[in-house]
Design an enzyme around this catalytic site. Structure first.
Site, PDB file in Angstrom:
ATOM      1  N   CYS A 176      23.099  -0.681  -7.936  1.00 16.84           N
ATOM      2  CA  CYS A 176      21.795  -0.362  -7.357  1.00 16.84           C
ATOM      3  C   CYS A 176      21.773  -0.887  -5.924  1.00 16.84           C
ATOM      4  O   CYS A 176      22.832  -1.178  -5.365  1.00 16.84           O
ATOM      5  CB  CYS A 176      20.647  -0.915  -8.209  1.00 16.84           C
ATOM      6  SG  CYS A 176      20.597  -2.713  -8.335  1.00 16.84           S
ATOM      7  N   ASP A 196      12.830   2.037  -8.912  1.00 19.23           N
ATOM      8  CA  ASP A 196      13.068   0.663  -8.470  1.00 19.23           C
ATOM      9  C   ASP A 196      11.846  -0.198  -8.788  1.00 19.23           C
ATOM     10  O   ASP A 196      10.774   0.025  -8.227  1.00 19.23           O
ATOM     11  CB  ASP A 196      13.337   0.671  -6.961  1.00 19.23           C
ATOM     12  CG  ASP A 196      13.849  -0.662  -6.477  1.00 19.23           C
ATOM     13  OD1 ASP A 196      13.679  -1.660  -7.207  1.00 19.23           O
ATOM     14  OD2 ASP A 196      14.419  -0.696  -5.377  1.00 19.23           O
ATOM     15  N   ARG A 256      17.710  -3.515 -11.203  1.00 22.55           N
ATOM     16  CA  ARG A 256      18.175  -2.477 -12.131  1.00 22.55           C
ATOM     17  C   ARG A 256      19.601  -2.677 -12.619  1.00 22.55           C
ATOM     18  O   ARG A 256      19.863  -2.632 -13.827  1.00 22.55           O
ATOM     19  CB  ARG A 256      18.038  -1.092 -11.472  1.00 22.55           C
ATOM     20  CG  ARG A 256      16.605  -0.690 -11.219  1.00 22.55           C
ATOM     21  CD  ARG A 256      16.499   0.476 -10.265  1.00 22.55           C
ATOM     22  NE  ARG A 256      16.949   0.098  -8.920  1.00 22.55           N
ATOM     23  CZ  ARG A 256      17.067   0.929  -7.898  1.00 22.55           C
ATOM     24  NH1 ARG A 256      16.788   2.216  -8.065  1.00 22.55           N
ATOM     25  NH2 ARG A 256      17.462   0.500  -6.721  1.00 22.55           N
TER      26      ARG A 256
HETATM   27  P1  4NP Z   1      17.387  -3.267  -7.165  1.00 20.85           P
HETATM   28  O1  4NP Z   1      15.932  -3.542  -6.521  1.00 20.85           O
HETATM   29  O2  4NP Z   1      18.105  -2.341  -6.211  1.00 20.85           O
HETATM   30  O3  4NP Z   1      17.088  -2.619  -8.479  1.00 20.85           O
HETATM   31  O4  4NP Z   1      18.064  -4.617  -7.303  1.00 20.85           O
HETATM   32  C1  4NP Z   1      15.737  -3.994  -5.226  1.00 20.85           C
HETATM   33  C2  4NP Z   1      15.906  -5.316  -4.946  1.00 20.85           C
HETATM   34  C3  4NP Z   1      15.661  -5.769  -3.657  1.00 20.85           C
HETATM   35  C4  4NP Z   1      15.279  -4.886  -2.664  1.00 20.85           C
HETATM   36  C5  4NP Z   1      15.130  -3.553  -2.954  1.00 20.85           C
HETATM   37  C6  4NP Z   1      15.363  -3.109  -4.231  1.00 20.85           C
HETATM   38  N1  4NP Z   1      15.023  -5.367  -1.369  1.00 20.85           N
HETATM   39  O5  4NP Z   1      14.626  -4.554  -0.483  1.00 20.85           O
HETATM   40  O6  4NP Z   1      15.165  -6.559  -1.080  1.00 20.85           O
END
Ligand code: 4NP
Length: 149
Positions: A7, A123, A13
């Site tokens: 991800c 997300d 995720r």
């Molecule tokens: P992930 O979610 O891709 O599912 O781990 C996110 C975690 C952090 C960020 C964006 C999405 N961020 O912008 O910091």
């Protein structure tokens, strides 16, 4: 089989996908390997988000020891199947593929449950919904087990 869950931040995720897939692998006594990483290094070295830790724990899965890691080219060569949570992850992974055979390993996770629909795993970082995300990932991972075991 070696599966890499990917991800953006590798804190919401894909750590959940790694934990769920490992639990299913244990249940089915398979000798597959599963890891996860992120297309960004925003959270490098950090444990998963509390929302992911808590929803996993509520299903008896402990993901507290995972640490966020950036996807690099070497990962792509080491794994058989590279599963993106959404289209943005998918395109970012393809950009890191050097060889055509590596590009063929990259798939959208939810296409295992809903073929050709290109559904994203939403997300939960900004808006929550970790329970929905958990159920979606479980549905797709169960299909992967059915297809490949
Ligand atoms: P992930 O979610 O891709 O599912 O781990 C996110 C975690 C952090 C960020 C964006 C999405 N961020 O912008 O910091």
């Amino acid at each position: 089989m070696k599966i890499l869950m990917v991800c953006l931040g590798n804190i919401c995720r894909s750590p959940l996908a790694e934990g769920i897939m490992k639990a299913l692998i244990d249940e089915h006594r398979l000798d597959w390997i599963v890891e996860s990483c992120g297309t960004s290094s925003f959270h490098n070295g950090e444990p998963p988000h509390k929302g992911s830790i808590d929803i996993a724990a509520s299903h008896g899965i402990d993901i507290r020891n995972q640490r966020s890691e950036l996807l690099i080219k070497e990962h792509i060569q080491q794994f058989d199947l590279i599963l993106a949570m959404d289209a943005s992850n998918y395109n970012d992974i393809l950009r890191k593929c050097t060889f055509e055979k590596d590009r063929k390993k990259v798939k959208l996770l939810m296409n295992y449950a809903y073929p050709n629909e290109n559904r994203p795993v939403p997300d939960p970082y900004y808006v929550g919904g970790f329970d929905i995300v958990y159920n979606m990932i479980l549905e797709a991972c169960s299909k992967i087990i059915e297809e490949h075991r």
